[in-house]
Enzyme design. Structure first.
Site, PDB file in Angstrom:
ATOM      1  N   ASP A  23       0.823  -1.216   0.000  1.00 19.39           N
ATOM      2  CA  ASP A  23       0.000   0.000   0.000  1.00 19.39           C
ATOM      3  C   ASP A  23       0.858   1.267   0.000  1.00 19.39           C
ATOM      4  O   ASP A  23       0.353   2.366  -0.248  1.00 19.39           O
ATOM      5  CB  ASP A  23      -0.969   0.003   1.202  1.00 19.39           C
ATOM      6  CG  ASP A  23      -0.270  -0.032   2.555  1.00 19.39           C
ATOM      7  OD1 ASP A  23       0.977  -0.174   2.601  1.00 19.39           O
ATOM      8  OD2 ASP A  23      -0.975   0.074   3.574  1.00 19.39           O
ATOM      9  N   LYS A  73       8.876  -0.207  -5.493  1.00 17.53           N
ATOM     10  CA  LYS A  73       7.708  -1.103  -5.590  1.00 17.53           C
ATOM     11  C   LYS A  73       6.672  -0.505  -6.554  1.00 17.53           C
ATOM     12  O   LYS A  73       6.056  -1.220  -7.337  1.00 17.53           O
ATOM     13  CB  LYS A  73       7.075  -1.331  -4.208  1.00 17.53           C
ATOM     14  CG  LYS A  73       7.900  -2.164  -3.249  1.00 17.53           C
ATOM     15  CD  LYS A  73       8.150  -3.585  -3.714  1.00 17.53           C
ATOM     16  CE  LYS A  73       6.916  -4.458  -3.721  1.00 17.53           C
ATOM     17  NZ  LYS A  73       7.236  -5.884  -4.019  1.00 17.53           N
TER      18      LYS A  73
HETATM   19  P1  NAD Z   1      11.493 -10.016   3.410  1.00 12.67           P
HETATM   20  O1  NAD Z   1      12.519  -8.949   3.325  1.00 12.67           O
HETATM   21  O2  NAD Z   1      11.216 -10.672   4.713  1.00 12.67           O
HETATM   22  O3  NAD Z   1      11.854 -11.183   2.366  1.00 12.67           O
HETATM   23  C1  NAD Z   1      12.311 -10.917   1.090  1.00 12.67           C
HETATM   24  C2  NAD Z   1      12.895 -12.215   0.503  1.00 12.67           C
HETATM   25  O4  NAD Z   1      13.317 -11.952  -0.853  1.00 12.67           O
HETATM   26  C3  NAD Z   1      14.120 -12.728   1.253  1.00 12.67           C
HETATM   27  O5  NAD Z   1      14.019 -14.123   1.459  1.00 12.67           O
HETATM   28  C4  NAD Z   1      15.286 -12.413   0.316  1.00 12.67           C
HETATM   29  O6  NAD Z   1      16.362 -13.344   0.423  1.00 12.67           O
HETATM   30  C5  NAD Z   1      14.610 -12.507  -1.042  1.00 12.67           C
HETATM   31  N1  NAD Z   1      15.311 -11.725  -2.083  1.00 12.67           N
HETATM   32  C6  NAD Z   1      15.742 -10.433  -1.975  1.00 12.67           C
HETATM   33  N2  NAD Z   1      16.363 -10.076  -3.122  1.00 12.67           N
HETATM   34  C7  NAD Z   1      16.289 -11.145  -3.958  1.00 12.67           C
HETATM   35  C8  NAD Z   1      16.727 -11.380  -5.286  1.00 12.67           C
HETATM   36  N3  NAD Z   1      17.392 -10.435  -5.988  1.00 12.67           N
HETATM   37  N4  NAD Z   1      16.489 -12.587  -5.851  1.00 12.67           N
HETATM   38  C9  NAD Z   1      15.836 -13.548  -5.150  1.00 12.67           C
HETATM   39  N5  NAD Z   1      15.397 -13.385  -3.892  1.00 12.67           N
HETATM   40  C10 NAD Z   1      15.635 -12.197  -3.307  1.00 12.67           C
HETATM   41  O7  NAD Z   1      10.166  -9.374   2.804  1.00 12.67           O
HETATM   42  P2  NAD Z   1       8.636  -9.593   3.191  1.00 12.67           P
HETATM   43  O8  NAD Z   1       8.280  -8.688   4.303  1.00 12.67           O
HETATM   44  O9  NAD Z   1       8.372 -11.038   3.299  1.00 12.67           O
HETATM   45  O10 NAD Z   1       7.936  -9.010   1.871  1.00 12.67           O
HETATM   46  C11 NAD Z   1       7.639  -9.866   0.778  1.00 12.67           C
HETATM   47  C12 NAD Z   1       6.934  -9.068  -0.300  1.00 12.67           C
HETATM   48  O11 NAD Z   1       5.735  -8.515   0.213  1.00 12.67           O
HETATM   49  C13 NAD Z   1       7.741  -7.883  -0.846  1.00 12.67           C
HETATM   50  O12 NAD Z   1       7.521  -7.798  -2.236  1.00 12.67           O
HETATM   51  C14 NAD Z   1       7.148  -6.673  -0.114  1.00 12.67           C
HETATM   52  O13 NAD Z   1       7.294  -5.513  -0.889  1.00 12.67           O
HETATM   53  C15 NAD Z   1       5.703  -7.107   0.001  1.00 12.67           C
HETATM   54  N6  NAD Z   1       4.938  -6.525   1.118  1.00 12.67           N
HETATM   55  C16 NAD Z   1       5.415  -6.622   2.397  1.00 12.67           C
HETATM   56  C17 NAD Z   1       4.639  -6.122   3.457  1.00 12.67           C
HETATM   57  C18 NAD Z   1       5.106  -6.251   4.896  1.00 12.67           C
HETATM   58  O14 NAD Z   1       4.435  -5.735   5.786  1.00 12.67           O
HETATM   59  N7  NAD Z   1       6.215  -6.921   5.180  1.00 12.67           N
HETATM   60  C19 NAD Z   1       3.421  -5.521   3.190  1.00 12.67           C
HETATM   61  C20 NAD Z   1       2.972  -5.426   1.857  1.00 12.67           C
HETATM   62  C21 NAD Z   1       3.753  -5.949   0.840  1.00 12.67           C
HETATM   63  O1  TDX Z   2      12.094   0.639  15.624  1.00 12.62           O
HETATM   64  C1  TDX Z   2      11.163   1.117  14.972  1.00 12.62           C
HETATM   65  N1  TDX Z   2      10.379   2.082  15.543  1.00 12.62           N
HETATM   66  C2  TDX Z   2       9.327   2.666  14.914  1.00 12.62           C
HETATM   67  O2  TDX Z   2       8.649   3.531  15.478  1.00 12.62           O
HETATM   68  C3  TDX Z   2      10.847   0.685  13.626  1.00 12.62           C
HETATM   69  C4  TDX Z   2      11.687  -0.361  12.959  1.00 12.62           C
HETATM   70  C5  TDX Z   2       9.768   1.275  12.995  1.00 12.62           C
HETATM   71  N2  TDX Z   2       9.038   2.236  13.610  1.00 12.62           N
HETATM   72  C6  TDX Z   2       7.851   2.774  12.917  1.00 12.62           C
HETATM   73  C7  TDX Z   2       8.029   3.190  11.484  1.00 12.62           C
HETATM   74  C8  TDX Z   2       6.663   2.902  10.888  1.00 12.62           C
HETATM   75  O3  TDX Z   2       5.781   3.988  11.132  1.00 12.62           O
HETATM   76  O4  TDX Z   2       6.899   1.707  12.887  1.00 12.62           O
HETATM   77  C9  TDX Z   2       6.156   1.704  11.671  1.00 12.62           C
HETATM   78  C10 TDX Z   2       6.355   0.381  10.955  1.00 12.62           C
HETATM   79  O5  TDX Z   2       7.702   0.336  10.507  1.00 12.62           O
HETATM   80  P1  TDX Z   2       8.269  -0.877   9.615  1.00 12.62           P
HETATM   81  O6  TDX Z   2       8.063  -2.168  10.322  1.00 12.62           O
HETATM   82  O7  TDX Z   2       9.639  -0.507   9.180  1.00 12.62           O
HETATM   83  O8  TDX Z   2       7.213  -0.897   8.405  1.00 12.62           O
HETATM   84  P2  TDX Z   2       6.829   0.171   7.265  1.00 12.62           P
HETATM   85  O9  TDX Z   2       7.908   1.136   7.008  1.00 12.62           O
HETATM   86  O10 TDX Z   2       5.465   0.688   7.608  1.00 12.62           O
HETATM   87  O11 TDX Z   2       6.748  -0.830   5.993  1.00 12.62           O
HETATM   88  C11 TDX Z   2       6.181  -2.156   6.131  1.00 12.62           C
HETATM   89  O12 TDX Z   2       4.880  -2.211   5.613  1.00 12.62           O
HETATM   90  C12 TDX Z   2       4.724  -2.114   4.225  1.00 12.62           C
HETATM   91  C13 TDX Z   2       7.048  -3.200   5.441  1.00 12.62           C
HETATM   92  O13 TDX Z   2       8.365  -3.134   5.963  1.00 12.62           O
HETATM   93  C14 TDX Z   2       7.051  -3.009   3.959  1.00 12.62           C
HETATM   94  O14 TDX Z   2       7.784  -4.054   3.315  1.00 12.62           O
HETATM   95  C15 TDX Z   2       5.635  -3.042   3.474  1.00 12.62           C
HETATM   96  O15 TDX Z   2       5.589  -2.764   2.106  1.00 12.62           O
END
Ligand code: NAD
Ligand code: TDX
Length: 331
Positions: A121, A151
């Site tokens: 988002d 993204k």
């Molecule tokens: P993450 O960082 O935990 O995992 C990413 C994975 O991708 C890792 O295993 C890493 O080794 C692999 N990777 C990185 N570069 C690579 C490459 N060049 N080739 C092959 N593998 C590679 O990420 P996540 O939090 O699991 O997010 C996964 C997906 O979901 C991402 O596309 C992210 O943008 C999306 N997303 C995440 C969140 C969130 O809250 N974490 C929310 C919405 C969307």
């Molecule tokens: O130590 C911290 N203290 C703090 O206040 C960290 C690590 C973060 N924060 C705040 C920043 C953000 O407002 O907390 C919120 C969440 O932070 P993150 O976990 O870094 O997430 P955010 O930046 O919101 O992005 C996450 O959601 C969307 C994921 O990392 C992304 O991959 C996804 O696309």
């Protein structure tokens, strides 16, 4: 069904593999993951004999071409995913998120395979705290950080490949996930593991920033719903009406872990810090019949705290390096 899942040694992708094996045991799953700092093969150890694991880069054209050619569907999670890292060094984000997605798109185009692209988002930028609006599928893209702009770029590539080359793709943009196996650089696991390590939780700035939390299994159930019933070429927002500000979440974690709820410290704010994310999920609910199951954030946090408490071995070795990088930024 032969499914290629990229980035499945990471948080959401690994949970997707566990979810899929549980609910769709007939699927043949191949994982492509580079095992960057964010990937952890041990997360898939318990299912290692049920999947094919390939260590490799989504930017490797030859490898991607071969793997895509041998599967029916590609679910593309692989990305550099952490905003704070993108502010320290944007280049891996440009390479993996943009060039990597283009590499996947060229392979699915050549082999005429179905693609589901996982996005965020954050491509929409942010909302004011007092704005009654939420993000919808028609909100204009307005990303803030190198992460979110990379993204957004990847989404636009998918849209262009659908329109110009007829690639059979869908996109989903989900809000902030939480749950087991999330890297401890991220907000919720960082605070839980801080408390478990005897360190105070760290709140950026005043902590008024709002995130729309969703359990990772709800996200993955929604992805399966899109794979089953989604319309090719469409984009779906995924969210579970879980808006909370960061201060409230830190206080909740402290209370659930038996600490005083004021026992945290304010640290430097994130440059360009998005104020609020909020998802209007009515399209996926109305058109595809998906509903979130984990709508009680407190209960979800309790289970997540239990998981990190019981799985010290999974995160302990990563903690010092993550905290050293934050300390350099005064965070
Ligand atoms: P993450 O960082 O935990 O995992 C990413 C994975 O991708 C890792 O295993 C890493 O080794 C692999 N990777 C990185 N570069 C690579 C490459 N060049 N080739 C092959 N593998 C590679 O990420 P996540 O939090 O699991 O997010 C996964 C997906 O979901 C991402 O596309 C992210 O943008 C999306 N997303 C995440 C969140 C969130 O809250 N974490 C929310 C919405 C969307
Ligand atoms: O130590 C911290 N203290 C703090 O206040 C960290 C690590 C973060 N924060 C705040 C920043 C953000 O407002 O907390 C919120 C969440 O932070 P993150 O976990 O870094 O997430 P955010 O930046 O919101 O992005 C996450 O959601 C969307 C994921 O990392 C992304 O991959 C996804 O696309």
């Amino acid at each position: 069904m032969k499914m290629l899942v990229t980035g499945a040694a990471g948080f959401i992708g690994a949970n997707f593999i566990h979810y899929t094996l549980k609910h769709r045991p007939e699927y043949e799953l191949t994982v492509l993951d580079l095992l960057t700092y964010a990937g952890d093969e041990s997360t898939l150890e318990s299912v290692r004999d049920k999947i094919t694991f390939v260590k490799g880069d989504i930017c490797d054209k030859e490898l991607v071409d071969k793997l895509v050619g041998g599967n029916d569907i590609v679910v593309h999670f692989a990305a550099e995913s952490h905003n704070d890292n993108s502010l320290r060094n944007p280049w891996p984000f440009i390479q993996t998120n943009i060039v990597g997605t283009a590499t996947i798109l060229e392979a699915v185009r050549k082999h005429e395979k179905r693609l589901h692209h996982i996005s965020t988002d954050e491509v929409y930028g942010d909302l004011e705290l007092d704005d009654p609006a939420k993000f919808t599928e028609t909100t204009p893209y307005n990303p803030s950080s190198p992460y979110s702009s990379s993204k957004a770029s990847s989404d636009l590539l998918v849209k262009a490949w659908v329109r110009s080359f007829g690639v059979k793709a869908t996109i989903s943009n989900c809000s902030n996930n939480y749950g087991p196996y999330q890297h401890i650089e991220k907000f919720i696991p960082r605070q839980i593991t801080n408390i478990l390590s005897g360190v105070k939780p760290k709140l950026y700035g005043k902590g008024e920033n709002v995130r729309d939390w969703i359990h990772v299994d709800d996200h993955n159930a929604a992805v399966h719903t899109i794979l089953d019933k989604g319309k090719i070429g469409e984009l779906y927002l995924i969210g579970a009406n879980g808006e909370q500000n960061n201060k409230t979440v830190i206080e909740m974690i402290l209370e659930l872990m038996g600490k005083d709820k004021s026992d945290y410290e304010h640290v430097n704010d994130r440059p360009g810090h998005d104020m609020r994310y909020a998802i209007d999920n009515s399209k996926i609910v109305r058109e595809l019949g998906w509903q979130p199951q984990y709508t009680d954030l407190r209960a979800g946090l309790e289970a997540t705290i239990e998981w990190y408490t019981e799985n010290n071995d999974w995160w302990q070795a990563k903690k010092a390096e993550v905290e050293a990088a934050y300390a350099k930024q005064g965070q």
